[in-house]
Design an enzyme around this catalytic site. Structure first.
Site, mmCIF file in Angstrom:
data_model
loop_
_atom_site.group_PDB
_atom_site.id
_atom_site.type_symbol
_atom_site.label_atom_id
_atom_site.label_comp_id
_atom_site.label_asym_id
_atom_site.label_seq_id
_atom_site.Cartn_x
_atom_site.Cartn_y
_atom_site.Cartn_z
ATOM 1 N N LYS A 1 0.835 -1.204 0.000
ATOM 2 C CA LYS A 1 0.000 0.000 0.000
ATOM 3 C C LYS A 1 0.872 1.258 0.000
ATOM 4 C CE LYS A 1 -3.823 -2.429 2.107
ATOM 5 N NZ LYS A 1 -4.598 -2.797 3.313
ATOM 6 N N GLN B 1 -4.999 -1.482 9.401
ATOM 7 C CA GLN B 1 -4.793 -2.797 8.790
ATOM 8 C C GLN B 1 -5.390 -3.891 9.680
ATOM 9 O OE1 GLN B 1 -3.386 -3.370 5.685
ATOM 10 N NE2 GLN B 1 -4.040 -5.462 6.032
ATOM 11 N N ASP C 1 -11.131 2.510 3.430
ATOM 12 C CA ASP C 1 -11.423 1.085 3.251
ATOM 13 C C ASP C 1 -12.929 0.868 3.032
ATOM 14 O OD1 ASP C 1 -9.267 -0.620 3.128
ATOM 15 O OD2 ASP C 1 -8.997 -0.719 5.312
#
Ligand code: NAD
Length: 284
Positions: A53, A97, A120
């Site tokens: 990422k 995460q 997200d």
């Protein structure tokens, strides 16, 4: 002979376009978009995901700020950090995460992220936006990427039967809603579905997001179907493989995604897309 959808090439092309859009943003706003990535503990798979990422941010010109926190980090510390990043005007996107270590509750932590910065797309507000067809929301990255792959085939989804195998909040449910937005007739299958094969055999578009090697075999797929394999598994030799028996299904499919090189690369490209979208809204 099926046609293989090259997720890596589509993702690279998307990131090339994003690079230009990010450069335009940075020039007009006077700063780059910024993504904060929080990782707690040192789960090896998460380390790889976070590294990828951050690398993608560098590629497209987004500033990334990585918070690598110790496994023992207390919930209150994480909560304070998220609150600080929510307030920080120059932070456009915040990502925690997953999975978090066992003592931290993702169900409690994720809702603390400002929905406008939830790149997200996991918050109730953003899932609600998808449900209500509110395009201003930030939608979940993997299903967004899957839609790009399906649309890359040129298929007109209107009236087509799309079957989604898997009903997770991160993949199965949101991809079903996106297919519905595109006027497909959608069926969701899951672990309790009776006679899975009878349903998947009627699919014009089959999206499989389960996490079970070779769950979908050639006899379960209709001739000419578009097959999207989201699963990430290891075969007996330790190599990555999906949920679909690729060798068996590929000749029957009109289009099919490989694993690796299908859905995976798209998820990161959509994360970059979401970060730019959040940044544009943040400076409005
Ligand atoms: P999950 O474990 O949350 O959900 C799995 C779903 O599969 C459940 O809804 C369950 O009902 C269903 N299921 C289980 N056994 C089944 C069976 N025998 N028949 C039909 N349905 C069954 O998983 P998830 O987070 O949705 O992820 C699914 C897979 O996709 C995993 O392999 C994961 O690693 C992968 N994944 C890939 C990406 C990517 O970027 N490529 C992103 C997210 C998830």
């Amino acid at each position: 002979m099926g046609k293989i959808i090259d997720g890596k090439a589509i993702s690279n092309a998307l990131q090339e376009r994003l690079k230009e859009q990010v450069a335009y943003f940075s020039m007009t706003v006077g700063r780059k978009p910024k993504l904060a990535v929080i990782m707690v503990g040192d789960d090896p798979a998460s380390q790889v995901y976070v590294r990828n990422k951050i690398r993608a941010c560098e590629t497209v010109g987004i500033t990334s700020e990585a918070y690598k926190l110790a496994e023992s980090t207390e919930s209150s510390y994480l909560e304070t950090l998220i609150a600080k990043l929510n307030e920080d005007r120059d932070t456009d996107g915040i990502l925690v995460q997953l999975p978090l270590p066992a003592h931290l509750n993702a169900k409690k932590i994720i809702p603390l992220i400002d929905p406008k910065k939830d790149v997200d797309g996991f918050s109730a507000a953003n899932i609600g936006a998808l449900l209500l067809d509110d395009k201003s929301g930030l939608y979940s990255c993997t299903p967004l990427g899957i839609m790009q792959l399906i649309l890359s085939t040129g298929i007109n989804l209107t009236g087509k039967h799309a079957v989604v195998v898997g009903r997770s909040n991160e993949v199965g449910k949101p991809i079903a809603l996106m297919l519905l937005q595109h006027n497909a007739t959608v069926t969701i299958c899951h672990s309790k579905t009776e006679d899975l094969a009878a349903v998947t055999r009627t699919a014009d578009v089959l999206v499989v997001a389960v996490g079970k090697k070779h769950l979908i075999t050639a006899d379960m797929v209709k001739e000419g179907a578009v097959v999207i394999d989201v699963g990430i598994n290891r075969d007996d030799e330790g190599k990555l493989c999906g949920d679909v028996d690729f060798a068996g299904v590929e000749p029957k499919a009109s289009y099919i995604t490989p694993v690796p090189g299908g859905v995976g690369p798209m998820t990161i490209a959509m994360l970059m897309t979401n970060t730019l979208k959040a940044a544009k809204r943040n400076v409005q």
